[in-house]
Design a protein around this motif. Structure first.
Motif, mmCIF file in Angstrom:
data_model
loop_
_atom_site.group_PDB
_atom_site.id
_atom_site.type_symbol
_atom_site.label_atom_id
_atom_site.label_comp_id
_atom_site.label_asym_id
_atom_site.label_seq_id
_atom_site.Cartn_x
_atom_site.Cartn_y
_atom_site.Cartn_z
ATOM 1 N N LYS A 1 0.804 -1.227 0.000
ATOM 2 C CA LYS A 1 0.000 0.000 0.000
ATOM 3 C C LYS A 1 0.832 1.269 0.000
ATOM 4 O O LYS A 1 0.313 2.342 -0.280
ATOM 5 N N THR A 2 2.109 1.136 0.326
ATOM 6 C CA THR A 2 2.970 2.318 0.394
ATOM 7 C C THR A 2 4.286 2.031 -0.336
ATOM 8 O O THR A 2 4.612 0.869 -0.630
ATOM 9 N N ILE A 3 5.035 3.088 -0.561
ATOM 10 C CA ILE A 3 6.345 2.909 -1.198
ATOM 11 C C ILE A 3 7.286 2.116 -0.283
ATOM 12 O O ILE A 3 8.129 1.351 -0.758
ATOM 13 N N GLU A 4 7.109 2.261 1.030
ATOM 14 C CA GLU A 4 7.904 1.475 1.971
ATOM 15 C C GLU A 4 7.562 -0.009 1.840
ATOM 16 O O GLU A 4 8.463 -0.858 1.849
ATOM 17 N N ASP A 5 6.268 -0.299 1.705
ATOM 18 C CA ASP A 5 5.841 -1.688 1.499
ATOM 19 C C ASP A 5 6.460 -2.247 0.222
ATOM 20 O O ASP A 5 6.892 -3.403 0.189
ATOM 21 N N LEU A 6 6.474 -1.433 -0.816
ATOM 22 C CA LEU A 6 7.049 -1.865 -2.093
ATOM 23 C C LEU A 6 8.539 -2.140 -1.936
ATOM 24 O O LEU A 6 9.049 -3.151 -2.425
ATOM 25 N N PHE A 7 9.245 -1.262 -1.244
ATOM 26 C CA PHE A 7 10.678 -1.456 -1.016
ATOM 27 C C PHE A 7 10.926 -2.778 -0.292
ATOM 28 O O PHE A 7 11.787 -3.571 -0.699
ATOM 29 N N ILE A 8 10.173 -3.028 0.776
ATOM 30 C CA ILE A 8 10.358 -4.261 1.553
ATOM 31 C C ILE A 8 10.025 -5.482 0.699
ATOM 32 O O ILE A 8 10.735 -6.492 0.741
ATOM 33 N N HIS A 9 8.972 -5.377 -0.099
ATOM 34 C CA HIS A 9 8.614 -6.487 -0.983
ATOM 35 C C HIS A 9 9.744 -6.767 -1.984
ATOM 36 O O HIS A 9 10.140 -7.922 -2.176
ATOM 37 N N GLU A 10 10.249 -5.725 -2.626
ATOM 38 C CA GLU A 10 11.324 -5.892 -3.607
ATOM 39 C C GLU A 10 12.603 -6.416 -2.961
ATOM 40 O O GLU A 10 13.309 -7.244 -3.544
ATOM 41 N N LEU A 11 12.908 -5.930 -1.766
ATOM 42 C CA LEU A 11 14.095 -6.407 -1.049
ATOM 43 C C LEU A 11 13.934 -7.880 -0.667
ATOM 44 O O LEU A 11 14.878 -8.670 -0.802
ATOM 45 N N SER A 12 12.736 -8.253 -0.249
ATOM 46 C CA SER A 12 12.456 -9.652 0.090
ATOM 47 C C SER A 12 12.575 -10.540 -1.141
ATOM 48 O O SER A 12 13.107 -11.657 -1.073
ATOM 49 N N ASP A 13 12.094 -10.048 -2.269
ATOM 50 C CA ASP A 13 12.137 -10.796 -3.510
ATOM 51 C C ASP A 13 13.580 -11.041 -3.963
ATOM 52 O O ASP A 13 13.952 -12.169 -4.305
ATOM 53 N N ILE A 14 14.408 -10.003 -3.938
ATOM 54 C CA ILE A 14 15.793 -10.171 -4.397
ATOM 55 C C ILE A 14 16.586 -11.000 -3.388
ATOM 56 O O ILE A 14 17.503 -11.728 -3.765
ATOM 57 N N TYR A 15 16.212 -10.940 -2.119
ATOM 58 C CA TYR A 15 16.865 -11.793 -1.120
ATOM 59 C C TYR A 15 16.615 -13.261 -1.474
ATOM 60 O O TYR A 15 17.544 -14.080 -1.476
ATOM 61 N N SER A 16 15.378 -13.575 -1.799
ATOM 62 C CA SER A 16 15.044 -14.940 -2.218
ATOM 63 C C SER A 16 15.814 -15.305 -3.487
ATOM 64 O O SER A 16 16.349 -16.412 -3.603
ATOM 65 N N ALA A 17 15.870 -14.375 -4.423
ATOM 66 C CA ALA A 17 16.581 -14.634 -5.681
ATOM 67 C C ALA A 17 18.050 -14.946 -5.427
ATOM 68 O O ALA A 17 18.601 -15.911 -5.983
ATOM 69 N N GLU A 18 18.688 -14.149 -4.592
ATOM 70 C CA GLU A 18 20.113 -14.353 -4.309
ATOM 71 C C GLU A 18 20.344 -15.688 -3.598
ATOM 72 O O GLU A 18 21.309 -16.386 -3.888
ATOM 73 N N ARG A 19 19.446 -16.044 -2.685
ATOM 74 C CA ARG A 19 19.584 -17.327 -1.978
ATOM 75 C C ARG A 19 19.446 -18.500 -2.964
ATOM 76 O O ARG A 19 20.189 -19.469 -2.879
ATOM 77 N N GLN A 20 18.499 -18.387 -3.891
ATOM 78 C CA GLN A 20 18.344 -19.438 -4.902
ATOM 79 C C GLN A 20 19.601 -19.535 -5.762
ATOM 80 O O GLN A 20 20.047 -20.629 -6.127
ATOM 81 N N LEU A 21 20.164 -18.379 -6.082
ATOM 82 C CA LEU A 21 21.352 -18.345 -6.932
ATOM 83 C C LEU A 21 22.556 -18.984 -6.253
ATOM 84 O O LEU A 21 23.367 -19.632 -6.914
ATOM 85 N N THR A 22 22.664 -18.835 -4.935
ATOM 86 C CA THR A 22 23.800 -19.459 -4.240
ATOM 87 C C THR A 22 23.753 -20.980 -4.358
ATOM 88 O O THR A 22 24.796 -21.635 -4.305
ATOM 89 N N LYS A 23 22.565 -21.527 -4.543
ATOM 90 C CA LYS A 23 22.444 -22.978 -4.730
ATOM 91 C C LYS A 23 22.682 -23.382 -6.185
ATOM 92 O O LYS A 23 23.155 -24.484 -6.454
ATOM 93 N N ALA A 24 22.350 -22.503 -7.117
ATOM 94 C CA ALA A 24 22.449 -22.834 -8.539
ATOM 95 C C ALA A 24 23.862 -22.645 -9.107
ATOM 96 O O ALA A 24 24.285 -23.416 -9.978
ATOM 97 N N LEU A 25 24.588 -21.650 -8.647
ATOM 98 C CA LEU A 25 25.894 -21.344 -9.244
ATOM 99 C C LEU A 25 26.898 -22.496 -9.190
ATOM 100 O O LEU A 25 27.599 -22.729 -10.186
ATOM 101 N N PRO A 26 27.003 -23.257 -8.090
ATOM 102 C CA PRO A 26 27.940 -24.384 -8.109
ATOM 103 C C PRO A 26 27.590 -25.417 -9.190
ATOM 104 O O PRO A 26 28.484 -25.988 -9.812
ATOM 105 N N LYS A 27 26.302 -25.619 -9.434
ATOM 106 C CA LYS A 27 25.869 -26.559 -10.477
ATOM 107 C C LYS A 27 26.268 -26.044 -11.856
ATOM 108 O O LYS A 27 26.702 -26.817 -12.721
ATOM 109 N N LEU A 28 26.128 -24.743 -12.067
ATOM 110 C CA LEU A 28 26.518 -24.151 -13.350
ATOM 111 C C LEU A 28 28.024 -24.265 -13.554
ATOM 112 O O LEU A 28 28.484 -24.566 -14.666
ATOM 113 N N ALA A 29 28.789 -24.039 -12.490
ATOM 114 C CA ALA A 29 30.248 -24.144 -12.581
ATOM 115 C C ALA A 29 30.659 -25.565 -12.974
ATOM 116 O O ALA A 29 31.528 -25.755 -13.837
#
Length: 169
Positions: free
Chosen positions: A4-32
């Motif tokens: 509902k607010t820009i702060e909510d949007l910031f937290i949502h986007e930060l939460s989303d990229i946090y999840s993305a980065e965590r997923q990537l830490t599991k995927a990168l060794p497989k790609l290597a």
């Protein structure tokens, strides 16, 4: 939770990229491991170290701002990771797979560049002056990784894939 607010949007986007980065830490060794090009394998390993640092930076942002991340799963990264698995499963090891891995990794980088660019703009708008440099540092790393992948493709990766494809035909 509704956004509902820009702060909510910031937290949502930060939460989303946090999840993305965590997923990537599991995927990168497989790609290597899936890469036959030692330079590409090294690039994936280096980016794994950077990604772990980026997760730590998000933790710092959370602590600085006193916010709480939402428990969400980044669907975009989940799809990009799945594409990487499909590449590994469907393309024989060699230059063609390496070219496909580079392309897939660049999709990931472009997603992350967009995400961190958005977060930096939101942080600036919100006056989060302590968090902004952390987000900009990560944005800079993501752009640098994208440039390195482009150089790997241009320095022979794609040409080798083309040559091996012609030889197989």
């Amino acid at each position: 939770m509704a956004i509902k607010t820009i702060e909510d949007l910031f937290i949502h986007e930060l939460s989303d990229i946090y999840s993305a980065e965590r997923q990537l830490t599991k995927a990168l060794p497989k790609l290597a491991r899936a890469s036959s090009n030692p330079e590409l394998s090294t690039a994936f390993e280096t980016h794994l170290e950077e990604t772990q640092g980026q997760v730590e930076r998000i933790d710092q942002v959370v602590e600085l701002l006193g916010v709480r991340l939402k428990r969400i799963k980044c669907a975009a990264m989940e799809g990009l990771v799945e594409e990487g698995k499909e590449i590994i499963d469907s393309i024989e090891e060699g230059p063609l797979r390496d070219a496909a891995l580079i392309g897939g990794a660049q999709k990931v980088e472009h997603y992350e560049i967009a995400a961190y660019g958005t977060l930096a703009a939101l942080a600036k708008q919100l006056g989060y002056t302590d968090a902004l440099p952390l987000l900009l540092d990560t944005l800079k790393e993501e752009k640098s990784t994208d440039e390195k992948l482009t150089l790997l493709a241009k320095s022979g990766g794609n040409a080798q894939a083309a040559a091996s494809s012609r030889a197989a035909a």
